[in-house]
Design an enzyme around this catalytic site. Structure first.
Site, PDB file in Angstrom:
ATOM      1  N   ASP A  75      16.786  -0.088  49.631  1.00  0.00           N
ATOM      2  CA  ASP A  75      18.373   0.398  49.263  1.00  0.00           C
ATOM      3  C   ASP A  75      19.185   0.996  50.515  1.00  0.00           C
ATOM      4  O   ASP A  75      18.826   1.403  51.512  1.00  0.00           O
ATOM      5  CB  ASP A  75      18.136   1.896  48.336  1.00  0.00           C
ATOM      6  CG  ASP A  75      19.185   2.440  47.685  1.00  0.00           C
ATOM      7  OD1 ASP A  75      20.014   1.678  47.080  1.00  0.00           O
ATOM      8  OD2 ASP A  75      19.691   3.515  48.356  1.00  0.00           O
ATOM      9  N   GLU A 127      18.903  -4.908  50.346  1.00  0.00           N
ATOM     10  CA  GLU A 127      20.367  -4.594  49.708  1.00  0.00           C
ATOM     11  C   GLU A 127      21.336  -4.323  50.724  1.00  0.00           C
ATOM     12  O   GLU A 127      21.473  -3.044  51.301  1.00  0.00           O
ATOM     13  CB  GLU A 127      20.221  -3.411  48.719  1.00  0.00           C
ATOM     14  CG  GLU A 127      21.463  -3.281  47.917  1.00  0.00           C
ATOM     15  CD  GLU A 127      22.114  -1.695  47.730  1.00  0.00           C
ATOM     16  OE1 GLU A 127      23.081  -1.858  47.047  1.00  0.00           O
ATOM     17  OE2 GLU A 127      21.582  -0.852  48.510  1.00  0.00           O
TER      18      GLU A 127
HETATM   19  C1  NOJ Z   1      22.541   1.486  46.109  1.00  0.00           C
HETATM   20  C2  NOJ Z   1      22.095   1.554  44.430  1.00  0.00           C
HETATM   21  O1  NOJ Z   1      21.991   0.375  43.797  1.00  0.00           O
HETATM   22  C3  NOJ Z   1      23.175   2.560  43.891  1.00  0.00           C
HETATM   23  O2  NOJ Z   1      22.784   2.524  42.609  1.00  0.00           O
HETATM   24  C4  NOJ Z   1      23.148   3.979  44.478  1.00  0.00           C
HETATM   25  O3  NOJ Z   1      24.094   4.880  44.153  1.00  0.00           O
HETATM   26  C5  NOJ Z   1      23.127   3.852  46.079  1.00  0.00           C
HETATM   27  N1  NOJ Z   1      22.566   2.669  46.615  1.00  0.00           N
HETATM   28  C6  NOJ Z   1      22.739   4.991  46.918  1.00  0.00           C
HETATM   29  O4  NOJ Z   1      21.314   5.231  46.682  1.00  0.00           O
END
Ligand code: NOJ
Ligand code: CA
Length: 558
Positions: free
Chosen positions: A208, A250
């Protein structure tokens, strides 16, 4: 060891499977409290395996106050009690592996919940060993070039904490203080966090908010070299201690920044393809796919042979339009009829089916495209039945409503009273459980679910070619058709996609190296003939075809 289990050992397993994103909270409630849970996912593994996916990505299941739906962790080593227990997680992983399904978790390393005991200790006492685990300031003016990620909700990346007597830094919500990755104990702890869940059988992590871990004054605080060094360390640990497990990045960034996460095969095995994603939709808006081929031409070579781009159409967040120009954003909003409340941040909190006004052909066209590209396709739960959304729910909850298993007051999601569901069901008559549910689509062979399953099965039967074989775009001039070859050793698959709402026909010469007696892998919406080594095709509106050609032996061998 069962064949399914031994198959899990191949280090490159991820290149031949389709991933399915499971938000546990909204998937299936096993104990009637209105909240989806881990035993609920276990109960639906046969559904997922029948659908033809090969891996599931579980959204965060760690203890959390759910200010950001689990991306705000308050204990890294516990399952949130509303989801079940660690034993439930073990049983789920075991059940998945027994069916040949891999399980990916979410590695959230940028921030924790404001309720986390680390932050609580840090804010109370300047001398706490946890104080340096976070980023503090007396002025809240540092790192001013760091973009705000949730501009609709947060006015600054710094928030003053009266208890701490200082500002703390948060890249996301103020309830998610960022960890200070320059502190060696933080790095150690994050490796421990990863090991803990790998020991419980997870096959890897989607990492993430990867770009944001390190901050340096005067920079955008994104994708700094230190970020790459950190993930290379995580990867080296995985390779040494958990071979065959994977990291997925990500990073919603520009092409150059995103590609860097492969780092020649030393960092992430998969990188989510944020740069191409909006172009799938813009291509629908233009009735022309040229822009997709343009992005692929500049990015495909960026993935080393042992890695893969991860394609997705939708996920649990907004459909992000961060990586496109203002003109392209304007085009998107002109084409897709969206009420103002559908917009959030720089994107759209709307699911796939309602975006294309419930047109199954468009849903299938885009799905078949991500399944046809070299790399790892991701499906978002419910998109296989064309589920809708609820724009009256706050923020991204709009696209996280309970899975529609059947028609009924709780859509078969829970035995709780409908008023107690963790989120209310979709009500728009076009997309509500009465119109779109698994049970009914399972009995109708023309349903979206059946057609999705067929696509996934055909892809699975040719997974090596689809996952790993070379990609060669075909120049089809000014037609609205996207065409490419996937070139395997023994056979090649020709993929054609008509982005127009009109039928289209055309012809092009076949390459010398194929036998001119093709086999159509899918039925419906298209026809073709071969004369004089020329391929003539006809595709219905938004239709597509996958055609298999055997390879000729090289002349010398013949
Ligand atoms: C990306 C995640 O997909 C999202 O849902 C989240 O709010 C943010 N990162 C922060 O962790
Ligand atoms: Ca439950």
């Amino acid at each position: 060891m069962s064949p399914a289990e031994s198959d899990l050992r191949s280090p490159e397993w991820f290149r031949s499977v389709v991933f399915y994103e499971v938000p546990i909270r909204a998937f299936y409630d096993s104990n009637g409290d209105g909240i989806g849970d881990l035993p609920g996912v276990l109960a639906k593994l046969d559904y997922l395996s029948d659908l033809g996916v090969g891996a599931i990505w579980l959204l965060p299941f760690y203890r959390s106050p759910w200010n950001d739906d689990g991306y705000d962790i308050s204990n890294h080593y516990e399952v949130d009690p509303r989801f079940g227990t660690i034993d439930d997680l073990d049983r789920l992983v075991e059940g998945a592996h027994a069916r040949g399904l891999r399980v990916i978790g979410d590695l959230v390393t940028n921030h924790v919940s404001i309720e986390h005991p680390w932050f609580q200790a840090a804010r109370k006492d300047r001398a706490s060993p946890y104080r340096p685990w976070f980023l503090w300031s007396d002025t809240g003016t540092e790192f001013s070039r760091a973009r705000r990620i949730f501009p609709d909700f947060e006015k600054s990346n710094w928030t003053f904490d009266p208890e701490a007597g200082q500002y703390y830094f948060h890249r996301f919500f103020a309830t998610q203080p960022d960890l200070n990755h320059d502190h060696p104990a933080v790095e150690e702890e994050m490796l421990k966090f990863a090991r803990f869940w790998l020991d419980h059988g997870l096959d890897g992590f989607r990492c993430d908010a990867a770009p944001y871990l390190f901050k340096r004054e005067g920079t955008t605080c994104q994708s700094l070299p230190e970020v790459h060094t950190f993930f290379q360390k995580v990867r080296a640990m995985l390779d040494a201690e958990y071979p065959g497990s994977i990291l997925i990045s990500e990073a919603n960034q520009s092409v150059a920044e995103t590609v860097a996460y492969f780092d020649a095969g030393h960092e992430f095995q998969e990188v989510l393809h944020f740069p191409v994603m909006p172009n799938f939709y813009l291509a629908l808006a233009e009735n022309n796919p040229r822009r997709i081929l343009d992005v692929l031409r500049t990015t495909l070579s960026g993935a080393p042979a042992s890695c893969g781009w991860a394609y997705f159409l939708r996920n649990h967040d907004e459909l992000s339009l961060e990586q496109v120009s203002e003109d392209e954003r304007a085009l998107f909003f002109r084409y897709f009829p969206l009420p103002p409340e559908a917009r959030v941040h720089l994107g759209v909190r709307r699911r796939l089916a309602p975006l294309v006004a419930g047109d199954d052909s468009s849903v299938l066209l885009l799905t078949a495209l991500v399944l046809g590209l070299p790399g790892c396709p991701y499906l978002y739960y419910g998109d296989e039945i064309g589920m809708g959304d609820r724009l009256d729910l706050p923020d991204r909850d709009a696209v996280r409503t309970p899975m529609q298993w059947e028609n009924g007051p709780t859509a078969g999601f829970s035995s709780a009273d409908p008023s107690r569901l963790t989120r209310p069901l979709v009500t728009d008559p076009k997309f509500a459980p009465a119109a779109r549910n698994v049970a009914e689509q399972e009995t109708a062979t023309r349903s979206l679910l059946w057609r999705m399953r067929t696509l996934l099965r055909v892809r699975a039967a040719h997974s090596t070619v689809f996952g790993s074989a070379t990609f060669e775009g075909i120049d089809l001039g000014s037609t609205p058709v996207l065409g490419f070859w996937r070139r395997g050793q023994e056979y090649q698959i020709l993929c054609l996609y008509n982005f127009s709402v009109q039928p289209v026909s055309g012809a092009f010469p076949l390459p010398e190296r194929v036998w001119a007696s093709p086999v159509e892998l899918l039925r419906g919406g298209h026809s073709s003939t071969v004369t004089d080594h020329t391929f003539q095709y006809r595709l219905g509106p938004r239709a597509f075809s996958w055609t298999l050609f055997l390879c000729r032996q090289p002349r010398t061998a013949a």
